[in-house]
Write an enzyme that holds these catalytic residues in place. Structure first.
Site, PDB file in Angstrom:
ATOM      1  CB  ILE A  72      -0.993   3.379   7.737  1.00 33.92           C
ATOM      2  CG1 ILE A  72      -0.950   4.609   8.650  1.00 33.92           C
ATOM      3  CG2 ILE A  72       0.321   2.621   7.758  1.00 33.92           C
ATOM      4  CD1 ILE A  72       0.094   5.631   8.261  1.00 33.92           C
ATOM      5  CB  SER A  73      -0.098   1.631   2.162  1.00 39.16           C
ATOM      6  OG  SER A  73      -0.378   2.865   1.552  1.00 39.16           O
TER       7      SER A  73
END
Length: 295
Positions: A72-73
């Protein structure tokens, strides 16, 4: 979301405010998505503080060697990429590289009349995305199993997707990403260029060409699909320096086995990026970011 603990709401609000102060979320719709989509529900493996740190990416899947292959950036980067897509209510969007949270951010912005298709090559990631979106999502995200290079041919709306976002490092632009994009639509893709990864925003013209309009320094997980390209690397100076062959072809660099203190050594075919800012309009000269990279 109703019934959330106060600590979760405070942490998410703090994260959103930090991203806004950084200038990464100028539009009201993206700001609202950051404040309202429950980021922690898509990274249940980590503490709440980690989930809501605006400058941290959270690795959710690793390969046998321990390398992160899905994540998840960082929130600031997701906000920036969402802004570059110029999202509007009712749009149909394609995300290549699933995870759940980013797709739900986009779904929040495009609203009840919009839709998001997200594609991933890893069955575990697709299953995880479907489960998390079902538990904490909008009901407007469709997760599809497949190599992201061909896009999502079975899900292209009439006229094409209004926007396409890629969430892994690409060495080139897949023709399908352009072909499945509507004229005037935007493609946002992390491209590996001269040893750096830039999130580049491109606009499809009516003649089918893509014109770049903006870039942002970033870092993403590697491509696992058929188009993936290995980049050979040689450790130098006892591992203190790594020489990467971005062309994919190794060579003999004079002086490469000598200590790095030998500043008189000339290394042909090795280049460095000149200095400038973290992001900017295309035509600017980039400089690596001072903050830690995000994935």
């Amino acid at each position: 979301m109703a019934g959330e603990p106060g600590q979760t709401v405070r942490l998410r609000t703090r994260m959103a405010e930090s991203v806004v102060r950084g200038g990464w979320a100028p539009s009201p719709r993206v700001r609202a998505a950051l404040r309202e989509v429950p980021r922690h529900r898509f990274v249940p493996e980590v503490p709440l503080e980690t989930a809501h740190h605006e400058d941290l990416a959270v690795v959710t899947v690793r390969d046998a060697a321990g390398e992160g292959i899905s994540s998840i950036s960082a929130a600031w980067l997701q906000a920036d990429m969402a802004e570059r897509l110029r999202l509007e209510p009712g749009m149909s969007m394609l995300e290549v590289g699933a995870g759940g949270y980013n797709a739900e951010l986009i779904a929040h912005v495009v609203g009840e009349r919009g839709r998001v298709v997200t594609v991933d090559i890893d069955p575990h990631v697709v299953h995880r995305t479907r489960r998390l979106c079902a538990e904490a999502g909008s009901g407007r995200v469709t997760a599809v199993l497949g190599d992201g290079g061909p896009g999502a041919p079975a899900h292209v709306p009439a006229g094409g997707f209004d926007g396409v976002v890629i969430t892994y490092t690409a060495s080139d632009l897949a023709p399908a990403w352009r072909d499945q994009l509507a004229p005037g639509g935007r493609l946002v893709v992390p491209l590996r260029l001269r040893g750096h990864t830039l999130s580049v925003a491109l606009v499809r013209q009516h003649d089918g060409t893509l014109v770049a309009e903006h870039w942002t320094y970033c870092g993403f997980v590697r491509d696992q699909g058929a188009a993936a390209r290995a980049v050979p690397a040689d450790p130098l100076a006892g591992g203190a320096v790594t020489l990467r062959w971005e062309s994919g072809v190794t060579g003999d660099v004079p002086g490469s086995r000598r200590p790095c203190a030998d500043r008189g050594t000339s290394w042909p075919r090795v280049s460095s990026f000149p200095a400038c800012t973290r992001s900017g309009p295309c035509g600017s000269t980039p400089r690596p970011p001072s903050r830690g990279s995000a994935a």
